[in-house]
Design an enzyme around this catalytic site. Structure first.
Site, PDB file in Angstrom:
ATOM      1  N   HIS A   1      31.467  16.230  72.706  1.00 37.36           N
ATOM      2  CA  HIS A   1      31.592  16.492  71.270  1.00 37.36           C
ATOM      3  C   HIS A   1      31.515  18.004  71.034  1.00 37.36           C
ATOM      4  O   HIS A   1      30.666  18.684  71.621  1.00 37.36           O
ATOM      5  CB  HIS A   1      30.467  15.765  70.517  1.00 37.36           C
ATOM      6  CG  HIS A   1      30.595  15.909  69.041  1.00 37.36           C
ATOM      7  ND1 HIS A   1      31.513  15.186  68.297  1.00 37.36           N
ATOM      8  CD2 HIS A   1      29.944  16.705  68.161  1.00 37.36           C
ATOM      9  CE1 HIS A   1      31.407  15.537  67.030  1.00 37.36           C
ATOM     10  NE2 HIS A   1      30.477  16.456  66.924  1.00 37.36           N
TER      11      HIS A   1
ATOM     12  N   MET B   1      39.380   8.728  69.590  1.00 42.28           N
ATOM     13  CA  MET B   1      39.031   8.699  68.171  1.00 42.28           C
ATOM     14  C   MET B   1      38.572   7.342  67.641  1.00 42.28           C
ATOM     15  O   MET B   1      38.495   7.149  66.431  1.00 42.28           O
ATOM     16  CB  MET B   1      40.222   9.199  67.330  1.00 42.28           C
ATOM     17  CG  MET B   1      40.669  10.597  67.681  1.00 42.28           C
ATOM     18  SD  MET B   1      39.365  11.820  67.450  1.00 42.28           S
ATOM     19  CE  MET B   1      39.488  12.039  65.683  1.00 42.28           C
ATOM     20  N   LYS B   2      38.310   6.405  68.524  1.00 45.46           N
ATOM     21  CA  LYS B   2      37.804   5.105  68.078  1.00 45.46           C
ATOM     22  C   LYS B   2      36.337   4.980  68.470  1.00 45.46           C
ATOM     23  O   LYS B   2      35.935   5.489  69.524  1.00 45.46           O
ATOM     24  CB  LYS B   2      38.602   3.968  68.738  1.00 45.46           C
ATOM     25  CG  LYS B   2      40.044   3.906  68.288  1.00 45.46           C
ATOM     26  CD  LYS B   2      40.121   3.291  66.910  1.00 45.46           C
ATOM     27  CE  LYS B   2      41.529   3.398  66.368  1.00 45.46           C
ATOM     28  NZ  LYS B   2      41.608   3.014  64.952  1.00 45.46           N
ATOM     29  N   ILE B   3      35.593   4.286  67.644  1.00 47.47           N
ATOM     30  CA  ILE B   3      34.180   4.067  67.980  1.00 47.47           C
ATOM     31  C   ILE B   3      34.068   2.733  68.702  1.00 47.47           C
ATOM     32  O   ILE B   3      34.472   1.690  68.179  1.00 47.47           O
ATOM     33  CB  ILE B   3      33.315   4.076  66.703  1.00 47.47           C
ATOM     34  CG1 ILE B   3      33.421   5.452  66.030  1.00 47.47           C
ATOM     35  CG2 ILE B   3      31.858   3.761  67.038  1.00 47.47           C
ATOM     36  CD1 ILE B   3      32.833   5.504  64.644  1.00 47.47           C
ATOM     37  N   LEU B   4      33.543   2.788  69.916  1.00 53.85           N
ATOM     38  CA  LEU B   4      33.418   1.565  70.712  1.00 53.85           C
ATOM     39  C   LEU B   4      32.257   0.711  70.189  1.00 53.85           C
ATOM     40  O   LEU B   4      31.203   1.243  69.838  1.00 53.85           O
ATOM     41  CB  LEU B   4      33.194   1.925  72.182  1.00 53.85           C
ATOM     42  CG  LEU B   4      34.362   2.664  72.837  1.00 53.85           C
ATOM     43  CD1 LEU B   4      33.950   3.224  74.195  1.00 53.85           C
ATOM     44  CD2 LEU B   4      35.587   1.757  72.993  1.00 53.85           C
TER      45      LEU B   4
ATOM     46  N   ASN C   1      40.953  17.964  77.976  1.00 51.88           N
ATOM     47  CA  ASN C   1      39.789  17.566  78.783  1.00 51.88           C
ATOM     48  C   ASN C   1      40.193  16.587  79.875  1.00 51.88           C
ATOM     49  O   ASN C   1      39.656  16.632  80.975  1.00 51.88           O
ATOM     50  CB  ASN C   1      38.703  16.943  77.890  1.00 51.88           C
ATOM     51  CG  ASN C   1      37.832  17.998  77.230  1.00 51.88           C
ATOM     52  OD1 ASN C   1      37.027  18.657  77.889  1.00 51.88           O
ATOM     53  ND2 ASN C   1      38.024  18.179  75.928  1.00 51.88           N
TER      54      ASN C   1
ATOM     55  N   ASN D   1      30.580  10.996  76.595  1.00 48.23           N
ATOM     56  CA  ASN D   1      31.486  11.574  75.600  1.00 48.23           C
ATOM     57  C   ASN D   1      31.239  13.067  75.511  1.00 48.23           C
ATOM     58  O   ASN D   1      30.140  13.544  75.814  1.00 48.23           O
ATOM     59  CB  ASN D   1      31.234  10.936  74.228  1.00 48.23           C
ATOM     60  CG  ASN D   1      32.182  11.468  73.162  1.00 48.23           C
ATOM     61  OD1 ASN D   1      33.377  11.677  73.434  1.00 48.23           O
ATOM     62  ND2 ASN D   1      31.688  11.710  71.959  1.00 48.23           N
TER      63      ASN D   1
ATOM     64  N   GLY E   1      44.592  15.834  75.208  1.00 52.79           N
ATOM     65  CA  GLY E   1      44.221  15.537  76.592  1.00 52.79           C
ATOM     66  C   GLY E   1      43.907  16.742  77.456  1.00 52.79           C
ATOM     67  O   GLY E   1      43.992  16.649  78.679  1.00 52.79           O
TER      68      GLY E   1
HETATM   69  C1  GRF Z   1      37.585  18.079  72.042  1.00 54.64           C
HETATM   70  O1  GRF Z   1      37.199  19.140  71.218  1.00 54.64           O
HETATM   71  C2  GRF Z   1      36.456  17.087  72.197  1.00 54.64           C
HETATM   72  O2  GRF Z   1      35.198  17.684  72.200  1.00 54.64           O
HETATM   73  C3  GRF Z   1      36.612  16.234  70.963  1.00 54.64           C
HETATM   74  O3  GRF Z   1      38.000  16.102  70.794  1.00 54.64           O
HETATM   75  C4  GRF Z   1      38.667  17.229  71.378  1.00 54.64           C
HETATM   76  C5  GRF Z   1      39.647  16.687  72.363  1.00 54.64           C
HETATM   77  O4  GRF Z   1      40.487  17.683  72.885  1.00 54.64           O
HETATM   78  N1  GRF Z   1      35.897  14.993  71.114  1.00 54.64           N
HETATM   79  P1  GRF Z   1      41.475  17.344  74.081  1.00 54.64           P
HETATM   80  O5  GRF Z   1      42.312  16.131  73.643  1.00 54.64           O
HETATM   81  O6  GRF Z   1      40.655  17.018  75.294  1.00 54.64           O
HETATM   82  O7  GRF Z   1      42.321  18.558  74.259  1.00 54.64           O
END
Ligand code: GRF
Length: 193
Positions: free
Chosen positions: A114, A95-98, A22, A112, A20
């Site tokens: 990535h 980690m789930k695909i909607l 982000n 999203n 978390g």
């Molecule tokens: C990030 O690298 C994001 O790009 C990817 O998963 C990671 C999540 O990190 N989709 P955090 O949980 O936000 O620390």
């Protein structure tokens, strides 16, 4: 006195599965007066996601959905999103695909982030694969979510040069730092700010 922003902030939900960082960053961004988002809800598919400490600390509503039955969980989420009048979703390490159905029924923007220069290195273990392939550059991408994994329209990208003998863990750390700059920028961009 600070100037009013003159628009209503979007009621935003952030979806997470892990650390978390982000999410924390987007919460802090949302508290800025000029930010177009207000975070009203956090969704996790993991009860033990470390990132759940942030909605707790910042007093934001959150809920965990098991995803044992994906369509049931998605329908429950949709119902809760409607109740809370959410009109923007930001996936942040979710980690789930909607499903197509979820995306269509929600009907508002879903973003999203990535950790690669999409369309290169979709999916998992991006940094490891990038290093193994001796790439000179990697980076991160904020994009719209479509029903195909990591494939929606790109909003913004940041390129990062890979250092000599850099390992994937160090690269991941440097890119994560860039993600924290890029996600708020991309949100400002889609609202023409
Ligand atoms: C990030 O690298 C994001 O790009 C990817 O998963 C990671 C999540 O990190 N989709 P955090 O949980 O936000 O620390």
């Amino acid at each position: 006195m600070a100037k009013s922003i003159g628009f209503k902030k979007k009621n935003t939900a952030i979806f997470i599965s892990g650390n978390g960082s982000n999410l924390e960053n987007l919460i802090k961004f949302s508290l800025n007066e000029k930010s177009p988002i207000q975070i009203k809800f956090v969704v996790s598919n993991k009860k033990k996601a470390k990132g759940l400490r942030y909605p707790k600390n910042f007093n934001i509503d959150f809920k965990v959905y098991s995803f044992v039955n994906k369509s049931k969980s998605e329908n429950r989420i949709l119902k809760d999103l409607r109740k809370k009048k959410i009109n923007l979703i930001c996936l942040a390490g979710f980690m789930k695909i909607l499903s197509k159905n979820f995306i269509k029924k929600f009907g508002y923007k879903i973003l999203n982030i990535h950790p690669s220069l999409l369309p290169k290195y979709k999916g998992l273990n991006t940094h490891k694969r990038v290093i193994e392939n001796n790439e000179k550059y990697s980076g991160c991408t904020v994009h719209y979510v479509s029903s195909r994994l990591d494939s929606g329209k790109i909003i913004l990208q940041k390129k990062v040069r890979i250092k000599k003998k850099e390992n994937h863990k160090k690269l991941a750390k440097r890119i994560l730092h860039q993600e924290h700059i890029l996600y708020p920028k991309a949100i400002m961009k889609i609202f023409n700010l």
